[in-house]
Design an enzyme around this catalytic site. Structure first.
Site, short mmCIF file in Angstrom:
data_model
loop_
_atom_site.label_atom_id
_atom_site.label_comp_id
_atom_site.label_asym_id
_atom_site.label_seq_id
_atom_site.Cartn_x
_atom_site.Cartn_y
_atom_site.Cartn_z
N SER A 291 0.85 -1.05 0.11
CA SER A 291 -0.02 0.09 -0.10
C SER A 291 0.73 1.17 -0.09
O SER A 291 1.70 1.44 -0.90
CB SER A 291 -0.85 -0.26 1.31
N ASP B 162 -8.89 -4.29 -6.19
CA ASP B 162 -8.53 -3.49 -4.96
C ASP B 162 -9.16 -2.15 -4.64
O ASP B 162 -9.29 -1.22 -5.72
CB ASP B 162 -7.02 -3.22 -5.02
N HIS C 129 -7.49 -5.59 -0.83
CA HIS C 129 -6.29 -4.76 -0.70
C HIS C 129 -5.23 -5.63 -0.65
O HIS C 129 -5.00 -6.16 0.38
CB HIS C 129 -6.61 -3.70 0.34
#
Length: 510
Positions: A228, A450, A478
């Site tokens: 991320s 995602d 995610h």
């Protein structure tokens, strides 16, 4: 353990949603800052870390901690320092050791120490495969300002309650002005407490810290797994230190060239798409979804009901539209959360908000006493310090309305999330956005479903770095590693043997 691991790896949404974030409880370790004669850090046993987080250490794993000092400002040479906390986890089955695998879970503001602990529990618990822990030490560090590393704390728990509980789409001007005032007060409080130090919590400064981490673990070149926001941190490092890279896995990729408006709209689109997938799942599997067949309509109904007359939880907290919204957010990071969301909303319409609060609190990290860690403070500071150009408050108000049409659930709150940086008083220090000239191939992973880092950003990051090789996972949620055997096989081969997948390689959802 699944609950906290999911949250740790799903923190990026915090960048734009009302300056919020996502975390796990932070419990301070006992670490050593002693150095030997060669100025190498001294690692001391810290089994209390996994015990505090999970209740025990992983079988066959040893846990050691240390601290290192890094310059507050890498560009000034002032001599003042921040202290970074590190953990090193080693398997007693380790053979043919390659080096250290440094991990970062994103945020910005999530704890790399805690993530390393969760990942140490092996593939049976959603952690790293044994093929990796047998070849690498797993190293986690809390970036500057985060958790155990000179943490920044400047927002009260009451103000975070106000942020999360606020209507995600205030229509009236008075309510909108109240939200602007809340963000302004938060920013001014941080500026009063930290002043010019705020600019030192930037991503570029943290990326330079990562090279100090590399030196601390004794590796000539860095092997890194970033999730991320951790992909942005890794991309920044790759531009600054391209020749110090051994292997980089960037999972849940961010396109660093997106400005705050484009990035916010990208997330609005990604979460709206994930929300549509949840709604379709509900209509297809009504036996598992008590709010079928039209989940969207039921949730909209509960949001409007909460705006008129919110239910109260056992502790007296009002289940406002904001808390319901964050329950939805919390549940969209993985498919596993969909059934929990459906049940929580069904409970809510029957008069019980308990499960809604549980889901929202999982995301926010709010404990039973109403306390927050410093993740949100760090997230706010890093995000706004990184952001150079921010739209005006009037433009944000316009985008709230425009995005409501395009992205009914997520457009308005993602637009309003920009208020935190529009009112931020600190100096800015944007990160670089160019190629990683001289770096080896970097593996960049994107998930087609995602919500927080939409797949469209994955090839953009590869293109910017010019050394990126894209791996696509055709799944939901995610981040992708280690989710399926296909993803694990490709990533492990790269980390161990430096074998990159062919162009256009894709892994199926199952």
């Amino acid at each position: 353990m699944r609950r906290t691991h999911r949250l740790t790896l799903a923190a990026l949404l915090a960048v734009t949603l009302l300056a919020a974030g996502c975390t796990v409880p932070v419990l301070a370790p006992r670490v050593s800052s002693a150095r030997d004669g060669a100025d190498r850090p001294v690692w001391t046993p810290c089994p209390e870390i996994p015990e505090e987080l999970v209740g025990r250490g992983a079988p066959g794993m040893t846990y050691e901690c240390t601290t290192i000092d890094v310059p507050r400002d890498w560009t000034s040479g002032s001599g003042e320092t921040f202290t970074l906390a590190l953990i090193r986890i080693r398997s007693d089955q380790q053979r043919q050791r390659i080096g250290s695998l440094v991990v970062n879970p994103g945020g910005p503001g999530a704890s790399g120490i805690e993530t390393a602990v969760y990942l140490s529990f092996g593939s049976a618990f959603g952690g790293l495969p044994e093929e990796i822990t047998q070849r690498f030490d797993i190293v986690g560090f809390d970036p500057r300002g985060v958790g155990r590393s000179s943490p920044i704390k400047c927002v009260s728990d009451a103000d975070w309650d106000a942020v999360f509980g606020f209507d995600p789409d205030p229509r009236g001007q008075a309510e909108f002005d109240e939200l602007v005032a809340l963000n302004t007060r938060i920013g001014e409080g941080c500026a009063t407490r930290y002043g010019n130090l705020l600019r030192l919590f930037s991503t570029e400064q943290a990326a330079r810290d990562m090279d100090a981490v590399r030196e601390a673990v004794g590796d000539e070149r860095l092997t890194y797994l970033g999730y991320s926001y951790g992909t942005l941190l890794g991309a920044t490092y790759a531009q600054l230190f391209p020749h110090n890279i051994r292997a980089f896995v960037l999972d849940g990729a961010i396109d660093p060239r997106l400005d705050i408006v484009a990035g916010s709209e990208s997330q609005a689109k990604g979460f709206e798409r994930a929300y549509d997938s949840f709604a379709r799942w509900c209509s297809r599997t009504p036996q598992r979804c008590p709010i079928a067949p039209d989940a969207r309509a039921v949730i909209d109904e509960q949001l409007e009901r909460a705006r008129r007359s919110p239910l109260r939880g056992a502790d007296g907290r009002a289940a406002t539209a904001g808390w319901i919204f964050y329950a939805v957010v919390s549940s969209l990071y993985t498919e596993m959360g969909w059934q929990q969301l459906a049940q929580a909303i069904d409970d809510l319409r029957r008069g019980d908000p308990t499960a809604v609060f549980e889901l929202a609190d999982e995301y926010t990290g709010r404990d039973s006493a109403g306390r927050y860690s410093n993740l949100f403070d760090a997230n706010l500071t890093v995000s706004c310090t990184d952001t150079e150009h921010v739209p005006s408050i009037a433009r944000i108000r316009q985008l709230q309305s425009e995005w409501r049409t395009r992205y009914p659930m997520f457009g308005p709150p993602l637009a309003l999330g920009m208020l935190s940086c529009a009112t931020w008083p600190g100096q800015r220090d944007p990160y670089p956005t160019g190629p990683a000239v001289g770096a080896p191939p970097v593996l960049i992973i994107g998930t087609t479903g995602d919500p927080a880092t939409p797949y469209e950003q994955t090839p953009k990051l590869a293109e910017m770095l010019q050394v990126g090789r894209v791996l696509t996972w055709e799944g939901e949620g995610h981040t992708a590693y280690p989710q399926t055997p296909c993803v694990v096989r490709v990533v492990d081969q790269y980390l161990i043997d430096l074998t990159v997948p062919p162009e256009g390689h894709r892994c199926p959802a199952r």
